[in-house]
Motif scaffolding. Structure first.
Motif, PDB file in Angstrom:
ATOM      1  N   ASN A  57      46.807  22.377 -15.675  1.00  0.00           N
ATOM      2  CA  ASN A  57      46.492  21.688 -16.930  1.00  0.00           C
ATOM      3  C   ASN A  57      45.793  20.345 -16.675  1.00  0.00           C
ATOM      4  N   PRO A  58      44.456  20.297 -16.693  1.00  0.00           N
ATOM      5  CA  PRO A  58      43.554  21.439 -16.922  1.00  0.00           C
ATOM      6  C   PRO A  58      43.457  22.291 -15.660  1.00  0.00           C
ATOM      7  N   PRO A  59      43.217  23.616 -15.817  1.00  0.00           N
ATOM      8  CA  PRO A  59      43.169  24.491 -14.642  1.00  0.00           C
ATOM      9  C   PRO A  59      42.126  23.971 -13.642  1.00  0.00           C
ATOM     10  N   THR A  60      42.601  23.580 -12.472  1.00  0.00           N
ATOM     11  CA  THR A  60      41.717  22.891 -11.523  1.00  0.00           C
ATOM     12  C   THR A  60      41.961  23.367 -10.095  1.00  0.00           C
ATOM     13  N   LEU A  61      40.854  23.650  -9.405  1.00  0.00           N
ATOM     14  CA  LEU A  61      40.884  23.985  -7.982  1.00  0.00           C
ATOM     15  C   LEU A  61      40.203  22.870  -7.218  1.00  0.00           C
ATOM     16  N   ALA A  77      24.098  19.709  -6.081  1.00  0.00           N
ATOM     17  CA  ALA A  77      23.124  19.544  -7.172  1.00  0.00           C
ATOM     18  C   ALA A  77      23.490  20.362  -8.405  1.00  0.00           C
ATOM     19  N   ASN A  78      24.083  21.540  -8.213  1.00  0.00           N
ATOM     20  CA  ASN A  78      24.242  22.460  -9.348  1.00  0.00           C
ATOM     21  C   ASN A  78      25.411  22.131 -10.269  1.00  0.00           C
ATOM     22  N   GLY A  79      26.459  21.548  -9.719  1.00  0.00           N
ATOM     23  CA  GLY A  79      27.591  21.153 -10.570  1.00  0.00           C
ATOM     24  C   GLY A  79      28.423  22.297 -11.113  1.00  0.00           C
ATOM     25  N   GLU A 130      35.450  30.928 -12.130  1.00  0.00           N
ATOM     26  CA  GLU A 130      34.170  30.303 -12.478  1.00  0.00           C
ATOM     27  C   GLU A 130      34.450  28.854 -12.871  1.00  0.00           C
ATOM     28  N   CYS A 131      33.765  27.929 -12.228  1.00  0.00           N
ATOM     29  CA  CYS A 131      34.160  26.512 -12.331  1.00  0.00           C
ATOM     30  C   CYS A 131      32.991  25.573 -12.581  1.00  0.00           C
ATOM     31  N   VAL A 132      33.340  24.414 -13.173  1.00  0.00           N
ATOM     32  CA  VAL A 132      32.412  23.270 -13.197  1.00  0.00           C
ATOM     33  C   VAL A 132      33.034  22.154 -12.366  1.00  0.00           C
ATOM     34  N   VAL A 133      32.185  21.455 -11.619  1.00  0.00           N
ATOM     35  CA  VAL A 133      32.674  20.364 -10.777  1.00  0.00           C
ATOM     36  C   VAL A 133      32.838  19.125 -11.661  1.00  0.00           C
ATOM     37  N   LYS A 134      34.101  18.639 -11.734  1.00  0.00           N
ATOM     38  CA  LYS A 134      34.396  17.510 -12.623  1.00  0.00           C
ATOM     39  C   LYS A 134      34.415  16.193 -11.870  1.00  0.00           C
ATOM     40  N   HIS A 135      34.707  16.264 -10.576  1.00  0.00           N
ATOM     41  CA  HIS A 135      34.870  15.026  -9.806  1.00  0.00           C
ATOM     42  C   HIS A 135      34.663  15.364  -8.338  1.00  0.00           C
ATOM     43  N   LEU A 145      35.696  18.585  -3.811  1.00  0.00           N
ATOM     44  CA  LEU A 145      35.221  18.843  -5.174  1.00  0.00           C
ATOM     45  C   LEU A 145      36.392  19.285  -6.043  1.00  0.00           C
ATOM     46  N   PHE A 146      36.598  18.597  -7.138  1.00  0.00           N
ATOM     47  CA  PHE A 146      37.633  18.999  -8.094  1.00  0.00           C
ATOM     48  C   PHE A 146      36.934  19.820  -9.170  1.00  0.00           C
ATOM     49  N   CYS A 147      37.325  21.078  -9.268  1.00  0.00           N
ATOM     50  CA  CYS A 147      36.567  22.045 -10.060  1.00  0.00           C
ATOM     51  C   CYS A 147      37.425  22.576 -11.201  1.00  0.00           C
ATOM     52  N   GLU A 148      36.967  22.346 -12.423  1.00  0.00           N
ATOM     53  CA  GLU A 148      37.716  22.872 -13.567  1.00  0.00           C
ATOM     54  C   GLU A 148      37.365  24.342 -13.765  1.00  0.00           C
TER      55      GLU A 148
END
Ligand SMILES: Cc1cc2nc3c(=O)[nH]c(=O)nc-3n(C[C@H](O)[C@H](O)[C@H](O)COP(=O)(O)O)c2cc1C
Length: 173
Positions: A57-61, A77-79, A130-135, A145-148
């Motif tokens: 919460n939030p689901p993060t890898l 670059a891709n995020g 499937e993730c977006v890089v948040k930090h 990389l912290f990936c939501e």
């Protein structure tokens, strides 16, 4: 909040040398994943064991990537990226994505579909995230990389690929 990157930057050299640390870590068995990306920075993918869950919460890898690797420019670059957990049938794929094989050859060895953010998802993974890089933060040679996680796909393979003592192993899961 503790700023780990700052602590590493200001402290002196570690009392433990890199080789001893690597030797010790080689005894720790880890699940093998292929981390993939696509977007303005191009398509790329690499084998990764430095992947773990941070929170639901939030689901993060978190994913650690070597900043000197050929895949790093695209990943940063891709995020957006996918984490594809490998099964017993994927040892060859791990060797391709974990070595110096050209990118096109890596991808042509498996079947992929494309997720909502356009990242390649391995068709027969044990599970894909499937993730977006948040930090992101840099620690020495690697970016953390912290990936939501925006989506998951659970596959049908019932045995996982592990890497321990520099060898591949499989376990039922
Ligand atoms: C089992 C295995 C696990 C790996 N885990 C990681 C990892 O977690 N992070 C990383 O940056 N590289 C890891 N690597 C190395 C990359 O897969 C490798 O550097 C990359 O694919 C090849 O380098 P290149 O991108 O410079 O061609 C691993 C390799 C193997 C074989």
């Amino acid at each position: 909040m503790i700023d780990i990157a700052k602590i590493y930057a200001t402290e002196g050299r570690s009392p433990l040398d890199a080789l001893s640390y690597r030797e010790a870590m080689s005894r720790v068995g880890s699940a093998v994943n292929i981390v993939t990306t696509d977007g303005p920075g191009g398509r790329a993918g690499f084998a990764a064991t430095a992947v773990c869950s941070v929170t639901d919460n939030p689901p993060t890898l978190l994913v650690c990537v070597n900043t000197k690797s050929s895949v790093y420019p695209a990943i940063s670059a891709n995020g957006a990226l996918a984490v594809n957990a490998l099964g017993s049938v994927h040892e060859r794929l791990s060797r391709l994505f974990g070595g110096k094989t050209p990118s096109d050859e890596r991808f042509s060895a498996a079947r992929w579909r494309y997720g909502k953010r356009g990242v390649p998802i391995l068709e027969d993974a044990v599970v894909s995230f499937e993730c977006v890089v948040k930090h992101a933060t840099t620690i020495g040679t690697h970016d953390v990389l912290f990936c939501e996680v925006e989506g998951v796909e659970i596959g049908e393979i019932e045995s996982a690929l592990l890497y321990c003592s520099r060898k591949y192993h499989t376990v039922p899961c």
